[in-house]
Design a protein around this motif. Structure first.
Motif, PDB file in Angstrom:
ATOM      1  N   ILE A  45       5.431   6.880  -1.129  1.00  0.00           N
ATOM      2  CA  ILE A  45       5.955   5.497   0.834  1.00  0.00           C
ATOM      3  C   ILE A  45       4.892   5.032   1.318  1.00  0.00           C
ATOM      4  N   VAL A  46       5.407   3.884   1.364  1.00  0.00           N
ATOM      5  CA  VAL A  46       4.352   2.215   2.116  1.00  0.00           C
ATOM      6  C   VAL A  46       3.857   2.275   3.547  1.00  0.00           C
ATOM      7  N   LEU A  47       2.889   2.013   3.321  1.00  0.00           N
ATOM      8  CA  LEU A  47       2.113   2.117   4.961  1.00  0.00           C
ATOM      9  C   LEU A  47       2.349   0.281   5.163  1.00  0.00           C
ATOM     10  N   LEU A  88       1.228  -1.040  -0.219  1.00  0.00           N
ATOM     11  CA  LEU A  88      -0.023  -0.206   0.034  1.00  0.00           C
ATOM     12  C   LEU A  88       1.075   1.533   0.081  1.00  0.00           C
ATOM     13  N   THR A  89       0.366   2.049  -1.202  1.00  0.00           N
ATOM     14  CA  THR A  89       1.599   3.405  -1.366  1.00  0.00           C
ATOM     15  C   THR A  89       0.641   4.444  -0.680  1.00  0.00           C
ATOM     16  N   VAL A  90       1.379   5.160  -0.375  1.00  0.00           N
ATOM     17  CA  VAL A  90       0.365   6.915  -0.655  1.00  0.00           C
ATOM     18  C   VAL A  90       0.208   7.166  -1.470  1.00  0.00           C
ATOM     19  N   THR A 113       3.318   3.695  15.116  1.00  0.00           N
ATOM     20  CA  THR A 113       2.554   2.937  14.125  1.00  0.00           C
ATOM     21  C   THR A 113       1.070   3.798  13.742  1.00  0.00           C
ATOM     22  N   GLN A 114       0.657   5.078  14.939  1.00  0.00           N
ATOM     23  CA  GLN A 114      -0.742   6.031  14.578  1.00  0.00           C
ATOM     24  C   GLN A 114      -0.100   7.765  15.066  1.00  0.00           C
ATOM     25  N   ALA A 161       4.562   5.632   7.790  1.00  0.00           N
ATOM     26  CA  ALA A 161       5.123   4.500   7.394  1.00  0.00           C
ATOM     27  C   ALA A 161       5.492   2.707   7.938  1.00  0.00           C
ATOM     28  N   ALA A 162       5.583   2.180   6.901  1.00  0.00           N
ATOM     29  CA  ALA A 162       6.266   0.649   6.953  1.00  0.00           C
ATOM     30  C   ALA A 162       7.410   1.233   7.523  1.00  0.00           C
TER      31      ALA A 162
END
Length: 328
Positions: free
Chosen positions: A263-265, A246-248, A322-323, A296-297
């Motif tokens: 940017i990877v989540l 999942l990328t932003v 994480t948040q 992000a990841a």
């Protein structure tokens, strides 16, 4: 608590809003205009459930799982202490219409579930959202609708927006929420043709967005991870790439143009696919709509200058996050 003082404003921010981030066992409070970061230890939540509430009050942060395990409140400048009272139950904990003052918590009975508004100091604050038989039922994964009420999903993946005395169906898959509008993916029954639509929350008016459809056209995704900027011009959404990451992406809510930030989540240390292990507070906008902050990841906190689409460095080492959330 550990306090880091940079000696200069971070990211050139001069306004008084603050960024909060949480990781497995830390709470970060970033006072960007002051160049000050406070890192407070918070015991890990005793649950592997990624659905954790992260609610920022006027003088405190509340962290709690949707499972019935201990949660914590962290007052500004103080140590984490266990939640008590109405805030300490299980189920959803969702910011209310005045997000820095109160939140929706589970109440009622299993046969007649409801959400009640409770102040972040633990007092009952007023109205109740009820879920009568025959209508949408309250799931543990209810989330904010962006303006102080809630989005719920049914067993058939239908989405409803609910508040005190009302619930309304939301056609399509909700990709991003904001205070004035939602971005939804609307598809035909066979998912052969999909399009993005912007829904005006006040009157329900729908506007087709030019350009290709974003998000997941072939599977239902919950909770929505996307967020719409306060100026209602841009949505930040997660889209799957060829490697199922999942990328932003930033989607212009006027022209429909789509910009991949690459940017990877994902959650740090997780062996699951990102889409199987996401919360609903992975991204947040600054109040002036200039900065997008992303968990992000790998636990990295990424700050994106949306004028240029580039990630900027904070210039300080941070624990894994994480948040993210904002105190306006």
């Amino acid at each position: 608590m550990v306090i880091v003082v940079a000696g200069h404003p971070l990211l050139g921010v001069t306004a008084g809003w603050q960024l909060f981030a949480r990781g497995p066992d830390d709470l970060l409070r970033l006072q960007l205009a002051q160049g000050k970061i406070s890192v407070t230890h918070v015991p890990q939540l005793e649950s592997a459930n990624p659905n954790a509430a992260f609610v920022i009050g006027a003088h405190q942060a509340v962290i709690r799982s949707t499972d019935l395990v201990p949660g914590y409140v962290v007052p500004d400048g103080g140590q984490a202490r266990p939640l008590t009272g109405p805030l300490a139950g299980d189920g959803p904990l969702i910011p209310g219409p005045a997000p820095s003052q109160a939140a929706w918590v589970s109440s009622g009975s299993p046969a007649s579930p409801a959400l009640s508004l409770v102040t972040l100091t633990g007092r009952r604050a007023g109205p109740t959202i009820r879920f009568p038989p025959g209508g949408p039922q309250l799931p543990a994964t209810a989330v904010s609708d962006g303006r102080g009420y809630v989005l719920v999903t049914t067993g058939s993946f239908s989405v409803y927006d609910a508040g005190p005395g009302w619930d309304r169906p939301v056609p399509g898959t909700v990709l991003a929420v904001g205070r004035a509008s939602w971005l939804v993916l609307d598809c035909d029954p066979l998912y052969r043709h999909c399009r993005n639509e912007v829904v005006d929350i006040a009157d329900g008016a729908r506007r087709i967005l030019p350009g290709p459809a974003a998000g997941y056209p072939y599977e239902f995704s919950w909770p929505p991870t996307g967020v719409i900027a306060p100026d209602n011009r841009t949505a930040a959404v997660a889209e799957s790439d060829r490697d199922a990451r999942l990328t932003v992406h930033l989607i212009n809510l006027r022209s429909g143009t789509d910009r991949n930030l690459k940017i990877v989540l994902g959650m740090p240390g997780s062996n699951l696919a990102p889409s199987d292990h996401l919360s609903d507070q992975l991204m947040v906008w600054s109040p002036d709509s200039r900065w997008l902050f992303v968990a992000a990841a790998g636990g990295k906190l990424v700050a994106v200058d949306t004028r240029t689409g580039t990630a900027e460095r904070l210039g300080v080492a941070l624990p894994a996050v994480t948040q993210v959330a904002i105190r306006a």
